[in-house]
Design an enzyme around this catalytic site. Structure first.
Site, short mmCIF file in Angstrom:
data_model
loop_
_atom_site.label_atom_id
_atom_site.label_comp_id
_atom_site.label_asym_id
_atom_site.label_seq_id
_atom_site.Cartn_x
_atom_site.Cartn_y
_atom_site.Cartn_z
CG HIS A 106 -1.87 -1.36 1.06
ND1 HIS A 106 -3.30 -0.68 0.82
CD2 HIS A 106 -1.42 -2.89 1.13
CE1 HIS A 106 -4.11 -1.78 1.08
NE2 HIS A 106 -3.08 -2.99 1.09
CG ASN A 107 5.84 2.92 0.62
OD1 ASN A 107 5.49 3.62 0.05
ND2 ASN A 107 6.36 2.82 1.60
CE LYS A 121 8.33 -1.28 0.98
NZ LYS A 121 7.39 -2.09 1.67
CG ASP A 125 9.41 -6.46 5.17
OD1 ASP A 125 8.28 -5.31 5.51
OD2 ASP A 125 10.27 -6.13 6.24
CG PHE A 152 9.90 6.00 -0.74
CD1 PHE A 152 10.49 5.23 -1.91
CD2 PHE A 152 9.49 5.23 0.34
CE1 PHE A 152 11.24 4.20 -2.36
CE2 PHE A 152 10.19 3.76 0.00
CZ PHE A 152 10.54 3.14 -0.78
CE1 TYR A 154 14.14 5.76 8.79
CE2 TYR A 154 12.19 4.63 7.72
CZ TYR A 154 13.05 4.85 8.77
OH TYR A 154 12.64 5.01 10.06
CG ASP A 155 15.25 7.16 -0.74
OD1 ASP A 155 16.02 6.44 -0.48
OD2 ASP A 155 14.57 6.92 -1.62
NE ARG A 182 11.42 -0.85 -3.08
CZ ARG A 182 12.01 -0.23 -1.99
NH1 ARG A 182 12.42 0.52 -2.66
NH2 ARG A 182 11.90 -0.17 -0.69
P1 IMP Z 1 7.70 -1.96 5.03
O1 IMP Z 1 8.98 -2.98 3.79
O2 IMP Z 1 6.51 -1.52 4.69
O3 IMP Z 1 7.62 -2.74 6.11
O4 IMP Z 1 8.05 -0.15 5.16
C1 IMP Z 1 9.74 -0.71 4.85
C2 IMP Z 1 10.04 1.14 5.10
O5 IMP Z 1 11.45 1.38 5.35
C3 IMP Z 1 9.10 2.26 4.10
O6 IMP Z 1 7.80 2.45 4.82
C4 IMP Z 1 10.20 3.16 3.74
O7 IMP Z 1 10.56 4.63 5.25
C5 IMP Z 1 11.87 2.52 4.31
N1 IMP Z 1 13.00 2.07 3.56
C6 IMP Z 1 12.42 0.67 2.78
N2 IMP Z 1 13.21 1.12 0.80
C7 IMP Z 1 13.56 2.36 1.13
C8 IMP Z 1 14.36 3.08 -0.17
O8 IMP Z 1 13.97 2.78 -1.67
N3 IMP Z 1 14.03 4.21 0.23
C9 IMP Z 1 14.32 4.73 1.94
N4 IMP Z 1 13.03 4.26 3.10
C10 IMP Z 1 13.33 2.75 2.24
#
Ligand code: IMP
Length: 199
Positions: A15-16, A19, A75, A156, A158-159, A185
């Site tokens: 839902h992000n 991503k 994740d 997005f 922590y970038d 990723r």
């Molecule tokens: P989840 O995988 O949905 O538990 O969330 C992982 C979290 O890690 C995301 O909401 C981001 O805050 C952070 N995150 C994951 N990948 C990235 C990225 O490519 N850039 C910045 N933050 C990231």
């Protein structure tokens, strides 16, 4: 032998929006119709596992079973060396219910006070699951260092505080294509494509 993805449609079990955007970009070269769990109104399962792979598989399996179609979940998170790997699998939760990453980045900065080591890595686990329960899992990482205050408004999460090794700009200051060429990723994605997608 990994199972080959041969369908025409793939559900993105996230839902992000950040991503969804990045995974759609990475899938663009393949003729796959991509639809997100948000667009299908699928429920967001609670992430109860203790590893990135475990949580990715949990989300992909839930979406594959609910939609009856193969589903891909990501994740991922930021792992800070001086914080013993935190926030790690809790990266999203550090932003609070409002998903405000300025709060999460501030917390990282505060917890690093008095510590000199600024090294960190982003980790990404990808899980491709089918409705029959079959799972293919992959993991990629990118190493770098943290900078404060945050810089840039692309990307997005922590970038804005992450500078990859060999670079001087944060992920949020780079064009998306530059981030895609080196990100955690993209590395997990390259493994997924090599194993499960026929060119
Ligand atoms: P989840 O995988 O949905 O538990 O969330 C992982 C979290 O890690 C995301 O909401 C981001 O805050 C952070 N995150 C994951 N990948 C990235 C990225 O490519 N850039 C910045 N933050 C990231």
């Amino acid at each position: 032998m990994a199972r080959i993805f041969s369908g025409a449609r793939l559900v993105l079990a996230t839902h992000n929006p950040g991503k969804v955007r990045e995974i759609k970009d990475l899938l663009a070269p393949f003729s796959v119709d991509v639809v997100s769990a948000g667009e299908l109104n699928l429920p967001e399962p609670e992430e109860t596992e203790t590893t990135f792979i475990g949580n990715a598989q949990l989300k992909a399996l839930a979406a594959a079973k609910a939609s009856g179609q193969p589903a891909l979940a990501d994740d991922s998170g930021l792992s800070v060396a001086a914080l013993n790997g935190a926030p790690g699998i809790y990266s999203a939760r550090w932003a609070g219910p409002a998903k405000d990453f300025s709060i999460a980045m501030k917390r990282v900065e505060q917890e690093l006070q008095g510590k000199t080591d600024r090294t960190a890595k982003f980790v990404c686990a990808l899980s491709l699951c089918w409705p029959d329960g079959h799972a293919e899992n992959f993991e990629g990482e990118v190493r770098g260092r943290l900078v404060f205050p945050p810089r840039g408004n692309k990307g997005f999460g922590y970038d804005p505080i992450f500078v990859p090794v060999g670079h001087s700009t944060t992920f949020a200051e780079m064009e998306p294509a530059a981030k895609h060429a080196m990100s955690h990723r993209a590395k997990a994605f390259a493994q997924l494509v090599a194993a499960c997608f026929k060119n």
